[in-house]
Each structure stands twice: as structure tokens, then as C-alpha cells.
Design an enzyme around this catalytic site. Sequence first.
Site, mmCIF file in Angstrom:
data_model
loop_
_atom_site.group_PDB
_atom_site.id
_atom_site.type_symbol
_atom_site.label_atom_id
_atom_site.label_comp_id
_atom_site.label_asym_id
_atom_site.label_seq_id
_atom_site.Cartn_x
_atom_site.Cartn_y
_atom_site.Cartn_z
ATOM 1 N N ARG A 1 29.339 54.243 80.469
ATOM 2 C CA ARG A 1 27.931 54.560 80.411
ATOM 3 C C ARG A 1 27.449 53.682 81.569
ATOM 4 N NH1 ARG A 1 26.706 53.005 74.068
ATOM 5 N NH2 ARG A 1 27.540 55.131 73.044
ATOM 6 N N VAL B 1 44.915 54.759 62.796
ATOM 7 C CA VAL B 1 44.994 53.991 61.803
ATOM 8 C C VAL B 1 45.569 52.608 61.897
ATOM 9 C CG1 VAL B 1 46.194 54.231 59.611
ATOM 10 C CG2 VAL B 1 45.316 56.270 60.489
ATOM 11 N N LYS C 1 41.069 56.921 57.432
ATOM 12 C CA LYS C 1 42.577 56.558 57.789
ATOM 13 C C LYS C 1 43.412 57.262 56.498
ATOM 14 C CE LYS C 1 40.688 52.698 60.068
ATOM 15 N NZ LYS C 1 40.435 51.260 60.123
ATOM 16 N N THR D 1 36.109 47.521 74.306
ATOM 17 C CA THR D 1 37.197 46.650 73.783
ATOM 18 C C THR D 1 38.518 47.324 73.831
ATOM 19 O OG1 THR D 1 35.524 45.681 72.569
ATOM 20 C CG2 THR D 1 37.863 45.353 71.842
ATOM 21 N N GLY E 1 45.196 49.831 63.573
ATOM 22 C CA GLY E 1 45.143 49.392 64.889
ATOM 23 C C GLY E 1 46.631 49.389 65.319
ATOM 24 N N GLU F 1 29.930 46.094 61.415
ATOM 25 C CA GLU F 1 28.812 46.448 62.202
ATOM 26 C C GLU F 1 27.168 46.033 61.433
ATOM 27 O OE1 GLU F 1 29.024 48.131 65.063
ATOM 28 O OE2 GLU F 1 31.099 48.357 64.831
ATOM 29 N N GLY G 1 31.145 39.702 64.182
ATOM 30 C CA GLY G 1 31.670 40.804 64.904
ATOM 31 C C GLY G 1 32.492 41.835 64.018
#
Length: 425
Positions: free
Chosen positions: A42, A129, A202, A10, A131, A187, A184
Site C-alpha cells: 500500500r 489453516v 478453516k 506480518t 498457521g 481485531e 493484538g
Amino acid sequence: MKVGILGLGTVGGGVVNVLQKNSESIERRTGVKIEVVLAGVRDVKQKRICDTSNIKLTIDPFEVVNHPDVDVVLELIGGIGLTKELVETAINNGKHVITANKALIANHGNELIKLANKKQVRLLFEASVAGGIPIIKSLEQGLSANNIESLAGIINGTGNFILTDMKEKGRDFDDVLKEAQALGYAEEDPTFDVEGIDAAHKLSILAAIAFGTELQFDKVSTKGISDITTEDIIHASELGYTIKHLGIAKRAGEGIELRVHPTLVPNKQLIAQVDGVMNAVMVKSDALGTSLYYGAGAGDEATASAVIADLNDIINNQTSNHILGWKSQQKLPVIKSDDIQSEFFLRLLVSDIKGVLAKVTGIFNDHNVSIDALIQKQADENNNAHIAITTDKVSTKTVMSIKKSIEASAFNQAEVQIIHIELLD
């Protein structure tokens, strides 16, 4: 400037998209063309949110950190095991590193920044921290003339989403958590978000920047939101408060407080109106006064904005390495949680019998604690009553002693809920 990326999920995909979309304006501001030349992934065949036609993909992350043509490594994969080794390798190879990894910085930032200083490269982490909110740069640059007195932040969007929905729709914690996972926002294992660990990571970073100290994640007093109930939210609202999950750092005497916990905030304050998955950090400083930094705390392009801002800083050589790049550091001890002074909210479930209110207030008098406000709700089907109380400022140790005394009383019917109150003025 040639860039190698570790991770094209993302955030990594968002970085590529923003660099491609805004390439002309970025180059105009910096005078340098930024080119992503290599990315560690990956699965090279996986479908991605960005165009990778001009990027070489590799399943070996060490190819990225060892590649001679890569000037800057963007670490966007998370974790603190292999990731730490990759970051150390990049730094030892003389490459600048930018990361969005709050856990890595909170746990290993002190040693990694020392290594970066030794190798004369930069380790930057604005995106770790809140975003896309430029809170680290604001503390480090925009407020550099100020002494920071305190900061308080909604720095985990998952917890804020849950508390907002509980308040607006009267739903319980477990119900909203399931929705957050389906959307979403949370988690499959939500522990880091709902128990405050993510916010503590943070907060330790923000406090180190604000007060010029080393990172002290292991000393952050941390409590999550999993035991917040609809009753807490209803009673808080009737008393004029909103419950928010805050990370708080403040100067206190010769030390600092570092704490993450549910908090009652007066409804009139701006931070009480920050809802959903949004983030906000309120900073109190001596010259500017109180300021609020608000925005998206996650998301591909929002976080990419912070990553690319660090890239631009490296190009323009605008900032020193965060925290340990400062010329000197204050030695500020962290105040123990028992010694923290705060106003508190207590919610009790007691037998609805004659004289019980006098007994409750008597316990507060015995501990020399003044009650600021008290409300009592009607009895439930078991002939019990809810009592909500707010106190004047008192130590955590004292309020916990009050809790113990109430719970030992014959009239008590459930564990006493205790929540901090912060006025944040």
C-alpha cells in the site's frame, strides 16, 4: 524460482525473513534458489519487518500478477473482493498461487481450484489453516493411506486465549476480550474470531481435504463463545471438563457433520490442555488411530513456514492441487444441526424452592433423556440456585425441546445454557 508477493505485512515480511535466513538449507533441499523479486504494497515508504533492498515494491498489485518474470504469486493480503480478482488473474497468466487466505478459499476455493486445474497451475493454501502446523499436508500426504473418521480442532487462537484466561483467572468474557484486543490477538471488530466465522472457514477446508469433498462453508453450523460465562467454566470444571471452542468434522452415517461451537472436553484429553493462542487438531483415522497436531496458529515466521513449504512442494511437484485435484470426490451430505447426536451440558438458574429438582428431572424423563451427572450450587442473593446437568447422547432437536420446556416453567429464572460435550477418543 522468482516470486511475487501481494502484501508485505506480518506474514509477507515473515516469508521474506525466513527465505533470507534459511536460504542455504532451502536451496540444499530443493536444488532451486527462491528469489522474491516484486511485492505489492500500500505504501512503498512504510517501515517493514523485513529487508526489501533487493525487492522492487509497487503500489499496483496487478503489476505483480501480470509480471512476466514472476513464477509464483504469494497472496498474503486477505479479503475476498479484489483478492479474488488478483488470484484469478495470476492463474489465468499461468502462475502458481500460494495463499494464507482462509476466507477466500472457504468462499471461492471450488471455482478457483477448477480454474487452476484448467490452466495447469497450482493453488496451494497450507497456511490458511492453523498457521505453521502442517495439518493440510498431514491429511493429504501423511494420512493418505487412512480413511479419516473425524477431526476436531482448536483453530482460532483468539477464542482459545479468551477461554484459557477466563478459566485460569476467573475473568469474564468482555474483560478478557479487551485484553486480547490490546495485545493484538483480537481485531477491533472481533466478530469473525469470537463468533466462530474464522474457525468455520478453516473447518470447511479441513473437512474437504479429510473427506475428499468440495468446500461447504455455507453448511457449517456455527456458534461463538460470546455467551460463555464464568459459571459455565466453573461448573464444567467441577464435572471434570474444560470448555474449548472446537471445529468438528466427522462421518455420521451416510453424511458428515460440520460444526463449530463451544465444547466440553474431558480434562484428561490432550486437546483440553492446549492453552493460550496455540492451535491443535486431533484426527481420528482407521489405520493410525488418533493423532494430534499442535503448534503456533499465527505469527510471522510460523505462518511463513507453511507458505514456504508450499513453495517447496511446487518446486518438487509433490502434491496435486488441494481438494479438486483429487481424481474423484465423495458426495457426502452435511447432517442438519437438529439431527446431530451428542452428549450435552445444560446450566440452569432456577428458584431455590422445594421440589424444583424433581420438576427439572421430570422434564428430562418426559423427553426420554437420561441424566449422566447433576450438581446444584447454593442459592444466590435472590434465592436462586444454579443447576448443571450432563446428558447421555441425544439429538440437538431433543435437547432444544428440553430447553424450551424448562424456560417455559415458572421456576426458571434465566435462559438455559446448552453446550456440546465431545469425548474425542
